[in-house]
Write a protein that holds these residues in place. Sequence first.
Motif, short mmCIF file in Angstrom:
data_model
loop_
_atom_site.label_atom_id
_atom_site.label_comp_id
_atom_site.label_asym_id
_atom_site.label_seq_id
_atom_site.Cartn_x
_atom_site.Cartn_y
_atom_site.Cartn_z
N VAL A 242 17.47 4.53 33.32
CA VAL A 242 17.12 4.14 34.69
C VAL A 242 18.22 4.55 35.66
CG1 VAL A 242 16.65 2.17 36.20
CG2 VAL A 242 15.68 2.24 33.89
N GLY A 243 19.47 4.44 35.25
CA GLY A 243 20.59 4.79 36.11
C GLY A 243 21.90 4.61 35.38
N LEU A 244 22.98 4.91 36.07
CA LEU A 244 24.32 4.76 35.51
C LEU A 244 24.97 3.51 36.10
CD1 LEU A 244 25.58 8.45 35.96
CD2 LEU A 244 24.15 7.49 34.12
N THR A 245 26.08 3.12 35.51
CA THR A 245 26.82 2.00 36.09
C THR A 245 28.27 2.09 35.67
OG1 THR A 245 26.75 -0.38 36.51
CG2 THR A 245 26.49 0.32 34.22
N VAL A 246 29.09 1.22 36.24
CA VAL A 246 30.49 1.06 35.86
C VAL A 246 30.70 -0.42 35.54
CG1 VAL A 246 32.86 1.00 36.73
CG2 VAL A 246 31.45 3.03 37.10
#
Length: 307
Positions: A242-246
């Motif tokens: 769905v997406g990237l994150t940190v």
Amino acid sequence: MRFDLTDLQLFVHILDSGTMTAAAQRSHITLASASERVRGMEAQLGCALLMRQARGVQPTAAGHTLGQHARQVLAQMQSLRGAMGEFGAGLAGQIRLRGNTSAVREHLPLAVSGFLLQHPQIALELQECASGELLAALRQGLCDIGIAAWDGLDAQMLKGLHCQPWRPDPLVAVLPLGHALAGAARLSLADLLDSNWVGLPRESALALLLQTQARQLNGRLLRMQVQLPHFEGLCQLVGQNVGLTVLPLAAVQRHAARTGVVAVPLADAWARRQLLICTPQATGTAPKSPATVQLLVAHLLKTATAA
């Protein structure tokens, strides 16, 4: 200027109800007494607080400002009553602990559990906020202990506080296993700016940090498609592309195997963080921390060696 709590509560009732009559009834005083109190406040301030109309009253600009501050004072008094009531229920002390996102959501729940079991008569108030905000709160006496993230660059932010290293807390990029950058030895936030993101709620300390850093890089905010309050849920979304994150490395390590994600170290200096245990520095005018606070600090330092 001398307003008592009855004055402030009455004024809030006036703003909420829109009429002096209803406000007087809520305050359990006569209409004449309510009117006299408002006139007294206006006389002390030297300005009108209310505009009298045919169907009630409306606050002036000064009245609106007074109402905002009155609500804050009344809320603080309610909090004070609650805290002092806990002592009447048999508590021996209360500790106000603030921490950044990683500290509150990942490290502190387990770290403080043993302390609370050993000291059942001590109440702990735990609140999440950004590191800069909690350091300011320590200096203002609004909390007793702060767990702040520090990247080692700005020693000035720690001035006037006693700070001890607690745990390393690096931030990492979280990518799905099949992502083109999943095998990179190191990434920077700049490498990820054009991707879709998932992240913590916008008011969380970590979300504020990431958006600030993104704005400094390209003047725009991250393209945040989903916001969730849980680390595991975010890892699941990343694993589903769905997406990237940190996120903090400790959180990713705990969830990576079952969510299909990989953690890639970030090269940005702000991501190479150390969690610090911070307390107000004892001086000639500021006494050392209470014994209960010192006990919790000592306990937290012990948990660092066991982590």
